[in-house]
Motif scaffolding. Structure first.
Motif, PDB file in Angstrom:
ATOM      1  N   GLN A   5      34.608  25.054  32.986  1.00 59.68           N
ATOM      2  CA  GLN A   5      34.270  26.444  32.708  1.00 59.68           C
ATOM      3  C   GLN A   5      34.110  27.260  33.988  1.00 59.68           C
ATOM      4  O   GLN A   5      34.241  28.466  33.962  1.00 59.68           O
ATOM      5  CB  GLN A   5      32.993  26.529  31.881  1.00 59.68           C
ATOM      6  CG  GLN A   5      33.182  26.020  30.461  1.00 59.68           C
ATOM      7  CD  GLN A   5      31.874  25.947  29.719  1.00 59.68           C
ATOM      8  OE1 GLN A   5      30.886  25.428  30.231  1.00 59.68           O
ATOM      9  NE2 GLN A   5      31.873  26.462  28.510  1.00 59.68           N
ATOM     10  N   THR A   6      33.803  26.623  35.114  1.00 62.76           N
ATOM     11  CA  THR A   6      33.593  27.368  36.347  1.00 62.76           C
ATOM     12  C   THR A   6      34.804  27.313  37.272  1.00 62.76           C
ATOM     13  O   THR A   6      34.917  28.101  38.181  1.00 62.76           O
ATOM     14  CB  THR A   6      32.363  26.821  37.103  1.00 62.76           C
ATOM     15  OG1 THR A   6      32.586  25.445  37.408  1.00 62.76           O
ATOM     16  CG2 THR A   6      31.107  26.970  36.286  1.00 62.76           C
ATOM     17  N   HIS A   8      38.450  27.919  38.592  1.00 60.45           N
ATOM     18  CA  HIS A   8      39.574  28.833  38.382  1.00 60.45           C
ATOM     19  C   HIS A   8      40.844  28.017  38.352  1.00 60.45           C
ATOM     20  O   HIS A   8      41.065  27.145  39.174  1.00 60.45           O
ATOM     21  CB  HIS A   8      39.644  29.875  39.501  1.00 60.45           C
ATOM     22  CG  HIS A   8      38.507  30.829  39.483  1.00 60.45           C
ATOM     23  ND1 HIS A   8      38.265  31.683  38.431  1.00 60.45           N
ATOM     24  CD2 HIS A   8      37.539  31.072  40.390  1.00 60.45           C
ATOM     25  CE1 HIS A   8      37.206  32.405  38.694  1.00 60.45           C
ATOM     26  NE2 HIS A   8      36.735  32.050  39.863  1.00 60.45           N
ATOM     27  N   ARG A   9      41.698  28.321  37.413  1.00 62.18           N
ATOM     28  CA  ARG A   9      42.951  27.580  37.270  1.00 62.18           C
ATOM     29  C   ARG A   9      44.110  28.317  37.916  1.00 62.18           C
ATOM     30  O   ARG A   9      45.256  27.939  37.790  1.00 62.18           O
ATOM     31  CB  ARG A   9      43.203  27.296  35.797  1.00 62.18           C
ATOM     32  CG  ARG A   9      42.113  26.343  35.255  1.00 62.18           C
ATOM     33  CD  ARG A   9      42.005  26.305  33.764  1.00 62.18           C
ATOM     34  NE  ARG A   9      43.217  26.066  33.052  1.00 62.18           N
ATOM     35  CZ  ARG A   9      43.689  24.855  32.718  1.00 62.18           C
ATOM     36  NH1 ARG A   9      43.053  23.777  33.088  1.00 62.18           N
ATOM     37  NH2 ARG A   9      44.802  24.741  32.022  1.00 62.18           N
ATOM     38  N   ARG A  32      41.868  31.267  26.995  1.00 64.12           N
ATOM     39  CA  ARG A  32      40.765  31.559  27.921  1.00 64.12           C
ATOM     40  C   ARG A  32      41.300  31.859  29.323  1.00 64.12           C
ATOM     41  O   ARG A  32      40.851  32.791  29.994  1.00 64.12           O
ATOM     42  CB  ARG A  32      39.776  30.395  27.963  1.00 64.12           C
ATOM     43  CG  ARG A  32      38.544  30.664  28.810  1.00 64.12           C
ATOM     44  CD  ARG A  32      37.566  29.500  28.781  1.00 64.12           C
ATOM     45  NE  ARG A  32      38.101  28.311  29.419  1.00 64.12           N
ATOM     46  CZ  ARG A  32      38.075  28.084  30.750  1.00 64.12           C
ATOM     47  NH1 ARG A  32      37.557  28.974  31.559  1.00 64.12           N
ATOM     48  NH2 ARG A  32      38.558  26.965  31.237  1.00 64.12           N
ATOM     49  N   ASP A  33      42.285  31.082  29.773  1.00 64.93           N
ATOM     50  CA  ASP A  33      42.884  31.304  31.084  1.00 64.93           C
ATOM     51  C   ASP A  33      43.544  32.682  31.148  1.00 64.93           C
ATOM     52  O   ASP A  33      43.408  33.403  32.141  1.00 64.93           O
ATOM     53  CB  ASP A  33      43.943  30.245  31.390  1.00 64.93           C
ATOM     54  CG  ASP A  33      43.380  28.841  31.456  1.00 64.93           C
ATOM     55  OD1 ASP A  33      42.242  28.659  31.941  1.00 64.93           O
ATOM     56  OD2 ASP A  33      44.088  27.909  31.019  1.00 64.93           O
ATOM     57  N   ARG A  35      42.871  35.352  29.328  1.00 65.36           N
ATOM     58  CA  ARG A  35      41.831  36.394  29.328  1.00 65.36           C
ATOM     59  C   ARG A  35      41.184  36.505  30.708  1.00 65.36           C
ATOM     60  O   ARG A  35      40.890  37.610  31.177  1.00 65.36           O
ATOM     61  CB  ARG A  35      40.778  36.112  28.262  1.00 65.36           C
ATOM     62  CG  ARG A  35      41.281  36.325  26.865  1.00 65.36           C
ATOM     63  CD  ARG A  35      40.154  36.303  25.827  1.00 65.36           C
ATOM     64  NE  ARG A  35      40.686  36.277  24.494  1.00 65.36           N
ATOM     65  CZ  ARG A  35      41.240  37.317  23.874  1.00 65.36           C
ATOM     66  NH1 ARG A  35      41.329  38.463  24.491  1.00 65.36           N
ATOM     67  NH2 ARG A  35      41.709  37.200  22.643  1.00 65.36           N
ATOM     68  N   GLU A  36      40.961  35.370  31.354  1.00 66.72           N
ATOM     69  CA  GLU A  36      40.374  35.389  32.695  1.00 66.72           C
ATOM     70  C   GLU A  36      41.321  36.091  33.681  1.00 66.72           C
ATOM     71  O   GLU A  36      40.877  36.875  34.517  1.00 66.72           O
ATOM     72  CB  GLU A  36      40.073  33.977  33.185  1.00 66.72           C
ATOM     73  CG  GLU A  36      39.444  33.970  34.570  1.00 66.72           C
ATOM     74  CD  GLU A  36      39.144  32.594  35.111  1.00 66.72           C
ATOM     75  OE1 GLU A  36      38.700  32.530  36.277  1.00 66.72           O
ATOM     76  OE2 GLU A  36      39.353  31.588  34.409  1.00 66.72           O
ATOM     77  N   LEU A  37      42.612  35.826  33.576  1.00 67.12           N
ATOM     78  CA  LEU A  37      43.566  36.489  34.460  1.00 67.12           C
ATOM     79  C   LEU A  37      43.536  38.003  34.252  1.00 67.12           C
ATOM     80  O   LEU A  37      43.486  38.767  35.226  1.00 67.12           O
ATOM     81  CB  LEU A  37      44.979  35.955  34.244  1.00 67.12           C
ATOM     82  CG  LEU A  37      46.074  36.658  35.051  1.00 67.12           C
ATOM     83  CD1 LEU A  37      45.806  36.582  36.550  1.00 67.12           C
ATOM     84  CD2 LEU A  37      47.431  36.083  34.699  1.00 67.12           C
ATOM     85  N   GLN A  39      41.104  39.830  33.131  1.00 67.01           N
ATOM     86  CA  GLN A  39      39.821  40.328  33.647  1.00 67.01           C
ATOM     87  C   GLN A  39      39.814  40.347  35.179  1.00 67.01           C
ATOM     88  O   GLN A  39      39.418  41.336  35.787  1.00 67.01           O
ATOM     89  CB  GLN A  39      38.678  39.457  33.136  1.00 67.01           C
ATOM     90  CG  GLN A  39      37.324  39.875  33.675  1.00 67.01           C
ATOM     91  CD  GLN A  39      36.214  38.945  33.218  1.00 67.01           C
ATOM     92  OE1 GLN A  39      36.420  38.041  32.431  1.00 67.01           O
ATOM     93  NE2 GLN A  39      35.030  39.166  33.740  1.00 67.01           N
ATOM     94  N   ARG A  40      40.256  39.282  35.797  1.00 63.07           N
ATOM     95  CA  ARG A  40      40.268  39.220  37.264  1.00 63.07           C
ATOM     96  C   ARG A  40      41.238  40.239  37.852  1.00 63.07           C
ATOM     97  O   ARG A  40      40.974  40.810  38.897  1.00 63.07           O
ATOM     98  CB  ARG A  40      40.605  37.809  37.740  1.00 63.07           C
ATOM     99  CG  ARG A  40      39.587  36.783  37.280  1.00 63.07           C
ATOM    100  CD  ARG A  40      38.784  36.038  38.310  1.00 63.07           C
ATOM    101  NE  ARG A  40      39.183  36.056  39.675  1.00 63.07           N
ATOM    102  CZ  ARG A  40      39.919  35.126  40.289  1.00 63.07           C
ATOM    103  NH1 ARG A  40      40.370  34.074  39.619  1.00 63.07           N
ATOM    104  NH2 ARG A  40      40.193  35.228  41.567  1.00 63.07           N
ATOM    105  N   GLU A  43      39.473  43.417  38.062  1.00 59.15           N
ATOM    106  CA  GLU A  43      38.499  43.412  39.150  1.00 59.15           C
ATOM    107  C   GLU A  43      39.168  43.599  40.510  1.00 59.15           C
ATOM    108  O   GLU A  43      38.666  44.316  41.368  1.00 59.15           O
ATOM    109  CB  GLU A  43      37.708  42.097  39.150  1.00 59.15           C
ATOM    110  CG  GLU A  43      36.798  41.943  37.957  1.00 59.15           C
ATOM    111  CD  GLU A  43      36.266  40.523  37.790  1.00 59.15           C
ATOM    112  OE1 GLU A  43      36.547  39.649  38.648  1.00 59.15           O
ATOM    113  OE2 GLU A  43      35.567  40.273  36.794  1.00 59.15           O
TER     114      GLU A  43
END
Length: 125
Positions: A5-6, A8-9, A32-33, A35-37, A39-40, A43
């Motif tokens: 969960q912590t 980064h892939r 999940r990956d 969505r993280e991309l 979001q990042r 940012e």
């Protein structure tokens, strides 16, 4: 929180006129990956729509939800997908033909040609 969960892939960074994402070698990309991309990217590049080069690094696969998120939610003006393997080429072709992203998308076996394409008129904002 588990290590998964912590961790980064992928690595995401701004480069000279575009954004670069490099996926970890041999990864399978989940919803999940993706969505993280998204979001990042917001940012790192808030309110800017630049082209992106995506280095697949022998990616194994992406699940259907991940592909849909990337096609619909990724804030880029163009996407160059890079990977030397037949699997990389197949992933890029499937993404482009089935998920039909709203931005120009093209596959390249090497990064240099991909970056040249991203820098041509019409691929940046």
């Amino acid at each position: 929180m588990s290590a998964d969960q912590t961790e980064h892939r992928f690595v995401l960074r701004r480069d000279d006129g575009f954004v670069r994402v490099e996926w970890n070698r041999g990864v399978t990309v989940s919803e999940r990956d993706a969505r993280e991309l998204v979001q990042r990217l917001e940012e790192v590049n808030p309110d800017v729509c630049e082209p992106m080069v995506a280095i697949l690094n022998s990616m194994v696969s992406l699940d259907a939800a991940a592909l849909a998120i990337l096609a619909n939610d990724l804030n880029v003006s163009a996407l160059a997908i890079v990977g030397p393997t037949a699997v990389d080429r197949t992933i890029a072709q499937y993404f482009r033909e089935v998920h039909q992203p709203a931005f120009p998308t093209r596959y390249f076996p090497a990064a240099a040609a991909a970056i040249d394409w991203l820098r041509t008129p019409g691929h940046s904002n």
